[in-house]
Write a protein that holds these residues in place. Sequence first.
Motif, mmCIF file in Angstrom:
data_model
loop_
_atom_site.group_PDB
_atom_site.id
_atom_site.type_symbol
_atom_site.label_atom_id
_atom_site.label_comp_id
_atom_site.label_asym_id
_atom_site.label_seq_id
_atom_site.Cartn_x
_atom_site.Cartn_y
_atom_site.Cartn_z
ATOM 1 N N VAL A 42 5.485 11.218 9.783
ATOM 2 C CA VAL A 42 5.208 9.930 10.428
ATOM 3 C C VAL A 42 3.940 9.333 9.835
ATOM 4 C CG1 VAL A 42 6.319 10.588 12.596
ATOM 5 C CG2 VAL A 42 3.885 11.006 12.296
ATOM 6 N N ALA A 43 3.732 8.046 10.083
ATOM 7 C CA ALA A 43 2.532 7.364 9.606
ATOM 8 C C ALA A 43 1.954 6.508 10.720
ATOM 9 C CB ALA A 43 2.866 6.485 8.411
ATOM 10 N N GLU A 44 0.653 6.359 10.732
ATOM 11 C CA GLU A 44 -0.036 5.507 11.694
ATOM 12 C C GLU A 44 -0.503 4.281 10.930
ATOM 13 O OE1 GLU A 44 -1.814 3.591 14.564
ATOM 14 O OE2 GLU A 44 -2.897 3.927 12.724
ATOM 15 N N MET A 45 0.174 3.173 11.116
ATOM 16 C CA MET A 45 -0.038 2.009 10.272
ATOM 17 C C MET A 45 -1.305 1.219 10.593
ATOM 18 S SD MET A 45 2.476 2.070 8.186
ATOM 19 C CE MET A 45 2.440 0.438 7.515
ATOM 20 N N GLU A 46 -1.600 0.988 11.850
ATOM 21 C CA GLU A 46 -2.733 0.145 12.193
ATOM 22 C C GLU A 46 -4.060 0.776 11.790
ATOM 23 O OE1 GLU A 46 0.764 -1.053 14.301
ATOM 24 O OE2 GLU A 46 -0.214 0.887 14.299
ATOM 25 N N CYS A 47 -4.198 2.057 11.968
ATOM 26 C CA CYS A 47 -5.438 2.748 11.624
ATOM 27 C C CYS A 47 -5.724 2.622 10.133
ATOM 28 C CB CYS A 47 -5.358 4.210 12.033
ATOM 29 S SG CYS A 47 -6.849 5.156 11.678
ATOM 30 N N SER A 48 -4.727 2.817 9.313
ATOM 31 C CA SER A 48 -4.954 2.753 7.868
ATOM 32 C C SER A 48 -5.340 1.343 7.428
ATOM 33 C CB SER A 48 -3.725 3.240 7.104
ATOM 34 O OG SER A 48 -2.627 2.380 7.318
ATOM 35 N N ALA A 49 -4.737 0.338 8.043
ATOM 36 C CA ALA A 49 -5.071 -1.043 7.687
ATOM 37 C C ALA A 49 -6.503 -1.373 8.090
ATOM 38 C CB ALA A 49 -4.096 -2.010 8.353
ATOM 39 N N LEU A 50 -6.915 -0.974 9.291
ATOM 40 C CA LEU A 50 -8.277 -1.227 9.744
ATOM 41 C C LEU A 50 -9.297 -0.445 8.915
ATOM 42 C CD1 LEU A 50 -7.673 -1.307 13.584
ATOM 43 C CD2 LEU A 50 -8.284 -3.236 12.124
ATOM 44 N N ALA A 51 -8.955 0.776 8.533
ATOM 45 C CA ALA A 51 -9.854 1.571 7.696
ATOM 46 C C ALA A 51 -10.052 0.908 6.339
ATOM 47 C CB ALA A 51 -9.294 2.983 7.524
ATOM 48 N N ALA A 52 -8.984 0.357 5.782
ATOM 49 C CA ALA A 52 -9.088 -0.325 4.497
ATOM 50 C C ALA A 52 -9.975 -1.568 4.612
ATOM 51 C CB ALA A 52 -7.698 -0.705 3.988
ATOM 52 N N ARG A 60 0.795 -1.221 0.000
ATOM 53 C CA ARG A 60 0.000 0.000 0.000
ATOM 54 C C ARG A 60 0.826 1.268 0.000
ATOM 55 N NH1 ARG A 60 -5.018 -0.192 3.766
ATOM 56 N NH2 ARG A 60 -4.709 1.913 3.134
ATOM 57 N N GLU A 61 2.061 1.197 0.498
ATOM 58 C CA GLU A 61 2.884 2.395 0.603
ATOM 59 C C GLU A 61 3.985 2.365 -0.442
ATOM 60 O OE1 GLU A 61 4.068 2.592 4.661
ATOM 61 O OE2 GLU A 61 1.996 2.576 5.333
ATOM 62 N N THR A 62 3.633 2.781 -1.619
ATOM 63 C CA THR A 62 4.598 2.794 -2.711
ATOM 64 C C THR A 62 5.573 3.958 -2.522
ATOM 65 O OG1 THR A 62 3.231 4.226 -4.087
ATOM 66 C CG2 THR A 62 2.870 1.837 -4.272
ATOM 67 N N LYS A 63 6.684 3.905 -3.220
ATOM 68 C CA LYS A 63 7.654 5.001 -3.149
ATOM 69 C C LYS A 63 7.006 6.317 -3.564
ATOM 70 C CE LYS A 63 11.791 2.257 -3.908
ATOM 71 N NZ LYS A 63 12.956 2.018 -4.761
ATOM 72 N N GLU A 64 6.128 6.248 -4.537
ATOM 73 C CA GLU A 64 5.453 7.459 -5.017
ATOM 74 C C GLU A 64 4.539 8.055 -3.940
ATOM 75 O OE1 GLU A 64 5.442 4.509 -6.681
ATOM 76 O OE2 GLU A 64 6.894 5.039 -8.241
ATOM 77 N N LYS A 65 3.791 7.183 -3.241
ATOM 78 C CA LYS A 65 2.899 7.672 -2.176
ATOM 79 C C LYS A 65 3.692 8.276 -1.023
ATOM 80 C CE LYS A 65 -1.117 4.724 -2.891
ATOM 81 N NZ LYS A 65 -1.992 3.701 -2.311
ATOM 82 N N VAL A 66 4.807 7.640 -0.662
ATOM 83 C CA VAL A 66 5.645 8.163 0.413
ATOM 84 C C VAL A 66 6.197 9.533 0.026
ATOM 85 C CG1 VAL A 66 7.780 7.805 1.718
ATOM 86 C CG2 VAL A 66 6.215 5.898 1.355
ATOM 87 N N ALA A 67 6.690 9.656 -1.189
ATOM 88 C CA ALA A 67 7.225 10.937 -1.650
ATOM 89 C C ALA A 67 6.143 12.008 -1.661
ATOM 90 C CB ALA A 67 7.831 10.780 -3.052
ATOM 91 N N TYR A 68 4.934 11.646 -2.087
ATOM 92 C CA TYR A 68 3.820 12.597 -2.123
ATOM 93 C C TYR A 68 3.483 13.083 -0.718
ATOM 94 C CZ TYR A 68 -0.905 14.408 -2.761
ATOM 95 O OH TYR A 68 -2.021 15.197 -2.741
ATOM 96 N N ARG A 69 3.364 12.155 0.231
ATOM 97 C CA ARG A 69 3.028 12.544 1.609
ATOM 98 C C ARG A 69 4.133 13.377 2.235
ATOM 99 N NH1 ARG A 69 -2.107 12.455 1.250
ATOM 100 N NH2 ARG A 69 -2.962 10.406 0.886
ATOM 101 N N LYS A 70 5.389 13.043 1.936
ATOM 102 C CA LYS A 70 6.492 13.859 2.449
ATOM 103 C C LYS A 70 6.427 15.267 1.880
ATOM 104 C CE LYS A 70 10.004 10.459 3.637
ATOM 105 N NZ LYS A 70 11.377 9.995 3.345
ATOM 106 N N SER A 71 6.035 15.400 0.607
ATOM 107 C CA SER A 71 5.933 16.721 -0.004
ATOM 108 C C SER A 71 4.820 17.544 0.644
ATOM 109 C CB SER A 71 5.691 16.614 -1.512
ATOM 110 O OG SER A 71 4.348 16.226 -1.792
ATOM 111 N N GLU A 72 3.850 16.850 1.266
ATOM 112 C CA GLU A 72 2.772 17.535 1.992
ATOM 113 C C GLU A 72 3.184 17.925 3.411
ATOM 114 O OE1 GLU A 72 -1.415 15.909 0.336
ATOM 115 O OE2 GLU A 72 -0.380 14.574 1.737
ATOM 116 N N GLY A 73 4.367 17.481 3.827
ATOM 117 C CA GLY A 73 4.856 17.820 5.156
ATOM 118 C C GLY A 73 4.724 16.712 6.187
ATOM 119 N N CYS A 74 4.257 15.539 5.780
ATOM 120 C CA CYS A 74 4.111 14.426 6.728
ATOM 121 C C CYS A 74 5.482 13.864 7.082
ATOM 122 C CB CYS A 74 3.262 13.313 6.125
ATOM 123 S SG CYS A 74 1.568 13.812 5.797
#
Length: 81
Positions: free
Chosen positions: A22-32, A6-20
Motif C-alpha cells: 500500500v502507499a500513503e499518498m498525501e504524506c508523500s506529497a506534503l513531504a515533497a 512521481r510514481e513511475t512503473k519502475e518505482k512501483v515495481a521496486y517498492r513491491k519487491s521490498e514487500g510494500c
Amino acid sequence: MDGFFRETKEKVAYRKSEGCSVAEMECSALAACAAFRSATWGMLLYTADSLADVQRYDQRHWGGSAYEYALTLCLDAVLAL
C-alpha cells in the motif's frame, strides 16, 4: 494528484519487491512540498483501515480509540521543536 509524475512503473515495481502493498499518498506529497520549501514538517500516521484485501475487510472502528493518543503525540512533537 502527483501519482502520474512521481510514481513511475519502475518505482512501483521496486517498492513491491521490498514487500510494500500500500502507499500513503498525501504524506508523500506534503513531504515533497516541505522539502522543496525547506520547511520543517512532520506527520503522524496511524492505520485505521486497509483496503488491501477487500474480501477480508475489518473496519476496526476507523481508529477512533487512538485520536486522543495521536493528538498528544503530535503536540509533544511540536513542543520539542
